[in-house]
Scaffold this motif. Sequence first.
Motif, mmCIF file in Angstrom:
data_model
loop_
_atom_site.group_PDB
_atom_site.id
_atom_site.type_symbol
_atom_site.label_atom_id
_atom_site.label_comp_id
_atom_site.label_asym_id
_atom_site.label_seq_id
_atom_site.Cartn_x
_atom_site.Cartn_y
_atom_site.Cartn_z
ATOM 1 N N LYS A 248 -8.856 -12.425 8.435
ATOM 2 C CA LYS A 248 -8.316 -11.492 7.449
ATOM 3 C C LYS A 248 -9.084 -10.194 7.636
ATOM 4 O O LYS A 248 -10.308 -10.182 7.542
ATOM 5 N N LEU A 249 -8.399 -9.171 7.962
ATOM 6 C CA LEU A 249 -9.086 -7.937 8.308
ATOM 7 C C LEU A 249 -8.872 -6.923 7.207
ATOM 8 O O LEU A 249 -7.748 -6.687 6.776
ATOM 9 N N GLN A 250 -9.948 -6.343 6.781
ATOM 10 C CA GLN A 250 -9.825 -5.326 5.746
ATOM 11 C C GLN A 250 -10.921 -4.304 5.918
ATOM 12 O O GLN A 250 -11.948 -4.550 6.549
ATOM 13 N N TYR A 251 -10.666 -3.161 5.344
ATOM 14 C CA TYR A 251 -11.601 -2.057 5.479
ATOM 15 C C TYR A 251 -11.839 -1.490 4.089
ATOM 16 O O TYR A 251 -10.901 -1.221 3.347
ATOM 17 N N PRO B 22 -13.137 -1.968 11.648
ATOM 18 C CA PRO B 22 -12.168 -1.474 12.634
ATOM 19 C C PRO B 22 -12.849 -0.754 13.793
ATOM 20 O O PRO B 22 -13.923 -0.206 13.655
ATOM 21 N N GLU B 23 -12.157 -0.784 14.942
ATOM 22 C CA GLU B 23 -12.709 -0.140 16.131
ATOM 23 C C GLU B 23 -12.575 1.363 16.057
ATOM 24 O O GLU B 23 -13.482 2.097 16.417
ATOM 25 N N PHE B 24 -11.410 1.787 15.633
ATOM 26 C CA PHE B 24 -11.173 3.234 15.517
ATOM 27 C C PHE B 24 -10.697 3.520 14.109
ATOM 28 O O PHE B 24 -9.901 2.786 13.546
ATOM 29 N N ILE B 25 -11.185 4.616 13.591
ATOM 30 C CA ILE B 25 -10.764 5.014 12.243
ATOM 31 C C ILE B 25 -10.342 6.462 12.313
ATOM 32 O O ILE B 25 -11.091 7.312 12.800
ATOM 33 N N PHE B 26 -9.157 6.729 11.861
ATOM 34 C CA PHE B 26 -8.719 8.116 11.761
ATOM 35 C C PHE B 26 -8.250 8.350 10.336
ATOM 36 O O PHE B 26 -7.428 7.613 9.808
ATOM 37 N N ASN B 27 -8.774 9.396 9.763
ATOM 38 C CA ASN B 27 -8.317 9.760 8.430
ATOM 39 C C ASN B 27 -7.222 10.792 8.547
ATOM 40 O O ASN B 27 -7.324 11.734 9.357
ATOM 41 N N THR B 28 -6.187 10.619 7.789
ATOM 42 C CA THR B 28 -5.104 11.596 7.843
ATOM 43 C C THR B 28 -4.937 12.227 6.481
ATOM 44 O O THR B 28 -5.301 11.653 5.454
ATOM 45 N N THR B 29 -4.356 13.394 6.522
ATOM 46 C CA THR B 29 -4.231 14.138 5.266
ATOM 47 C C THR B 29 -3.210 13.502 4.353
ATOM 48 O O THR B 29 -3.283 13.636 3.144
ATOM 49 N N SER B 30 -2.250 12.845 4.939
ATOM 50 C CA SER B 30 -1.273 12.209 4.074
ATOM 51 C C SER B 30 -1.036 10.804 4.577
ATOM 52 O O SER B 30 -1.469 10.437 5.652
ATOM 53 N N VAL C 195 0.196 -9.894 9.524
ATOM 54 C CA VAL C 195 0.991 -9.531 8.356
ATOM 55 C C VAL C 195 0.168 -8.546 7.547
ATOM 56 O O VAL C 195 -1.010 -8.782 7.288
ATOM 57 N N GLY C 196 0.803 -7.454 7.156
ATOM 58 C CA GLY C 196 0.095 -6.463 6.343
ATOM 59 C C GLY C 196 0.604 -6.518 4.919
ATOM 60 O O GLY C 196 1.792 -6.678 4.672
ATOM 61 N N ASP C 197 -0.333 -6.356 3.982
ATOM 62 C CA ASP C 197 0.101 -6.416 2.582
ATOM 63 C C ASP C 197 -0.179 -5.092 1.897
ATOM 64 O O ASP C 197 -0.659 -4.140 2.514
ATOM 65 N N ASP C 198 0.133 -5.051 0.618
ATOM 66 C CA ASP C 198 0.019 -3.769 -0.058
ATOM 67 C C ASP C 198 -1.380 -3.503 -0.566
ATOM 68 O O ASP C 198 -1.590 -2.546 -1.302
ATOM 69 N N ARG C 199 -2.336 -4.343 -0.173
ATOM 70 C CA ARG C 199 -3.715 -4.037 -0.574
ATOM 71 C C ARG C 199 -4.521 -3.463 0.574
ATOM 72 O O ARG C 199 -5.712 -3.295 0.471
ATOM 73 N N GLY C 200 -3.827 -3.257 1.688
ATOM 74 C CA GLY C 200 -4.561 -2.733 2.843
ATOM 75 C C GLY C 200 -5.160 -3.816 3.707
ATOM 76 O O GLY C 200 -5.916 -3.541 4.633
ATOM 77 N N HIS C 201 -4.846 -5.079 3.402
ATOM 78 C CA HIS C 201 -5.403 -6.157 4.211
ATOM 79 C C HIS C 201 -4.412 -6.574 5.281
ATOM 80 O O HIS C 201 -3.203 -6.515 5.082
ATOM 81 N N VAL C 202 -4.944 -7.025 6.384
ATOM 82 C CA VAL C 202 -4.094 -7.557 7.443
ATOM 83 C C VAL C 202 -4.539 -8.990 7.674
ATOM 84 O O VAL C 202 -5.727 -9.254 7.862
ATOM 85 N N ILE C 203 -3.575 -9.892 7.632
ATOM 86 C CA ILE C 203 -3.913 -11.304 7.811
ATOM 87 C C ILE C 203 -3.289 -11.758 9.120
ATOM 88 O O ILE C 203 -2.128 -11.466 9.410
ATOM 89 N N SER C 204 -4.088 -12.473 9.885
ATOM 90 C CA SER C 204 -3.530 -12.997 11.133
ATOM 91 C C SER C 204 -3.299 -14.490 10.950
ATOM 92 O O SER C 204 -4.094 -15.183 10.338
#
Lengths: 106, 655
Positions: free
Chosen positions: B289-292, B341-349, B608-617
């Motif tokens: 379960k991957l989350q940031y 995460p390996e790479f993180i990019f912040n976006t304005t929107s 699978v991605g959910d609405d909490r920002g988590h990704v479950i494999s």
Amino acid sequence: MAETGDGKKEDADYKRLQSFPLIRHTDMAEEMRVETMELCVTACEKFASNNENAAKMIKESMDKKFGSSWHVVIGEGFGFEVTHEVKNLLYMFFGGSLAVCVWKCS
Amino acid sequence: MSVPHKVGTVKSKQATNVKAPVAKVVKAAGKKKDEEEATDTAEGEEWMPGKTLVKPPDQLDLTEEELNEEITRVLTANNPNAPQNVVRYGFKEGCYKPIIFVDQMAIHFELEGNLVHKESDEGRRLMAKQAEREEGTGAEKLDNVAKAGEKERKLTNQFNFNERASQTLNNPPRDISCQTEPPPRANFSATANQWEIYDFYVEELKRREKSKEKQEGQVLNKEEDKSKKKIIQAETQSDDITQLAHAAKIIERMVNQNIFDEVAQDFMYFEDAADEFRGEKGTLLPLWKLQYDKAKGLSVTALCWNPKYNDLFAVGLGSYEFTQEERGMLLFYTLKNSSYPEFIFNTTSGVMCVDIHEQLSYLVAVGLHDGCVAVYNLKKKSDQPVYNSTASSGKHRGAVMQVKWQKDDLDSNHNFISVSADGRVVSWTLVKHELVFTDIIKLPATDKVPDDLKDVIATAGTSLDFHKQKDHHFLVATEAGKIHKGSKYYSSKFLETYDAHFMTVSRVRWNPFHPNVFISCGWDWMVKIWDQTIKSPIFTFELKTSVTDVAWAPYSSTIFAAITNDGKVHVFDLSINKYEALCQQKVVSKKTRLLHIEFNPVNPIIIVGDDRGHVISLKLSPNLRKKPKEKKGQELPKGPEVEIAKMEQLLSSLR
């Protein structure tokens, strides 16, 4: 220029006024170069009349600081071809008429 | 040594003893007589005073007869304290017998002397020693040694002392020599003459004058140089840190693998054996379960596996709610490191969609909520996108719902196509440092919109997919529930329109194998499978709540998975069961909605991605990965043709 005799004297005075140490050729690292140059200037000023002693002083100090074995030639007129360790050569002018060549080769 | 007492008896005349007291008495008595006699005898002598007789008070008064009686007293050497009636038990007779001879010796005092008889052994020894001492004081040492030797020898003999020695194996010596490379040398030659020196000085002066002029004019240059030097210094410093970074990264992955060791083992090797007994059904085994942390509050809006690195995938985070704050992230996770995460990019929107280029897996196209599209280059270590569309360069007026990379165009520029909520399908080309856009087509307005407003009110496009073989064909799905099939070459009209769903179509995808089949899912609880030649769906599945995403499996033409709002993943295999899901499994807790699903192109896992920002494999169990059974003796041809044939079989059965 105008009168060769006076001109020469003027040139000589002019030279002496501009008798700052001037590096003609070097491949030393920055720090080493600065240190060596200052050492040469000190030595030449100290033994202004005796090149041998000045060279002796420079050589011994360089040996102590940077390892053996250094070679120093000070003079006003000479030609040379030397084999030196890379990044360990300094050839500079000083006092308007003095040339100092310092190199390392063990 | 004691002097032996001689026992003897001394008989003394008692008479004398008796006589003593008698004498005394006599004398006492006689004293009177004596007095008289004395007086008599001493008649001649001078008169002596009469001796008075003093009698002790306790003296026996005896008669004269008694006094004259002779009493014998015997002096013996017998010990008065020795017992006189010792009795011993005689075993012979069996009775007690008196012992007549009792030891009468009583020792009053004992002293051990140190005299040795000359003739005795000890005496002789001592005499010999003395003689030796007297003989020579100089030879004492030798004597002592001899004595010591004698003693030692005696000792060794006594204790049977053995000496043994052994030698351990010594490692053989070895010569190792090494020759370092001598420092490099170079030759240098010059001449030191007065004119050379002079010339050089003149040159130098000229140079300095010039530089002074420059200095006055351009002070900034020096500052730039200084800053460059600083950068160089910082870089040389950071070299050490970057070296450490590589090692740290490896250690981080190792630690993660150790922590999640069971998960990794499951991922590689676990095959649910219970599937044999479950008939057709399969299960999904949750893996990582991957989350940031910083992604809290954001929903997963896009998932994309990297085609080159099978463990790397991109997660776009943003928000589907318009009211929520505008921020977004693009994260890249690898399954090798599930904690960060390996790479993180912040976006304005908020990020709405992500696509990774098929060949150049470092190029990532991202569509944002505010209508911008951006391209990131993962090789570059900057946080900013390499290309970004701005208002002037024709960015979308609505959120960009889908981006897809295309093959390089004729000028070998990379390009991608995006569809957005403003109803435009736009192709973007990466030309040098810019994004150039070309409108491909505009989605037709829905019927409900009155004619005069058709130009204004846009139909939002929600999904876009390009055909695998015929690159120019694409499908675009709209919010209105329609699916349009279009071509890149026709910009005015669509080739086909399908009335797919009653509500928004959330996803449309071509089948990876069969050229005519595509699947769509929508918020009207339906998943529909179409043949592009037929206007009505071939298969329809109703899943109890709105379906947010559907994906085909890359290894089979008949398997697909769909996710619904209630957190369930449904996996179907049409070749096995045409009506029911093989697996319907809830993978998240209550109230969490699943938003996106993707199959890994190589491994049998889905994310699978959910609405909490988590990704479950999740790992697919064997039943969900079935390939058609091999008939004995027949070699199964493998490859996409099989899959197509499978699908064709299904379709034909329905027609």
